[in-house]
Motif scaffolding. Structure first.
Motif: not given
Length: 254
Positions: A71-92
């Motif tokens: 299985a190959i999972k490919i994230y889409k750069i242009d349409t990913s909700d990077f602000r939502h992602m940032d909320e989860y990353l900031r505490f790591d």
């Protein structure tokens, strides 16, 4: 983009025309070049067709030279909700210094999912075994039949024995807590069903149990799954029972 715009012969990597058209519409040249590089290192031979599509990522079935599925999972750069992602990353702490721009955050998210899969697998959580992650591409175990039919998501699955499924789900959540992780988005969209057993997927957003909102996310996960379990026949199950069963499993009493 047209096929002539790429630096590589994509007909070998993507033998099916439909898959080539999907890539041309959704993914940029950098992603195509990266897939060609990963294929050259033997992680897979061909990308066959999409088995799951979403706003932020597509998952494709691939096959290696020995005929094993991936299985190959490919994230889409242009349409990913990077602000939502940032909320989860900031505490790591591993990703504290990531640049606050879309591509860097998506790449960090992909790496976070890879390392989370490794950690969960180490703690006996039933997840796809990760193989490699690079930039916005994650290669992992294909969950499905030997013939290549992808396992359904829980939302589309019929459970033959819901009691056994529930026991396995409880054990998996308990093992996640032992790994000091909380899924953060657990639902019937993020669980595959193989041989009537749950396989936890989409773990990019997992958070540590030390996260300031860990309790809120954990209780939301349980409430989401409680509704799903009710639909599958466990109508008498309460939140308190579910919570207690996981606690007992974590303590080795279940």
């Amino acid at each position: 983009m047209s096929e002539s715009d790429y630096n590589v012969d994509i007909t070998k990597l993507f033998p099916e025309e439909h898959t080539r058209r999907t890539f041309a519409k959704v993914f940029d040249k950098n992603t195509i070049d990266l897939l060609h590089s990963l294929a050259g290192r033997g992680h897979f031979a061909q990308v066959e067709y999409p088995i799951s599509t979403g706003k932020e990522a597509h998952v494709f079935r691939a096959v290696d030279h020995a005929g094993n599925f991936r299985a190959i999972k490919i994230y889409k750069i242009d349409t990913s909700d990077f602000r939502h992602m940032d909320e989860y990353l900031r505490f790591d702490r591993r990703f504290e210094h990531i640049k606050p721009e879309r591509r860097s955050i998506v790449h960090a998210w992909t790496q976070k999912e890879f390392t989370s899969l490794l950690k969960l697998q180490k703690h006996a959580v039933n997840v796809p075994s990760p193989q490699v992650a690079k930039d916005n591409v994650l290669v992992m175990e294909f969950i499905g039949s030997k013939q290549g039919e992808a396992a359904p998501k829980l939302k589309d699955a019929h459970i033959g024995n819901i009691s056994l499924f529930y026991e396995a789900l409880v054990q998996n959540i308990a093992h996640m807590l032992e790994a000091k992780l909380i899924h953060g988005d657990l639902s019937d969209y993020n669980i595959l069903v193989k041989d009537d057993m749950p396989v936890i997927i989409d773990v990019g957003q997992v958070i540590p149990t030390t996260h300031p909102n860990a309790k809120k996310f954990y209780e939301r996960d349980l409430n989401n799954m409680l509704k799903v379990l009710h639909r599958h026949g466990l109508k008498e199950l309460t939140f308190d029972d579910f919570y207690a069963d996981i606690k007992k499993a974590k303590e080795g009493k279940k």
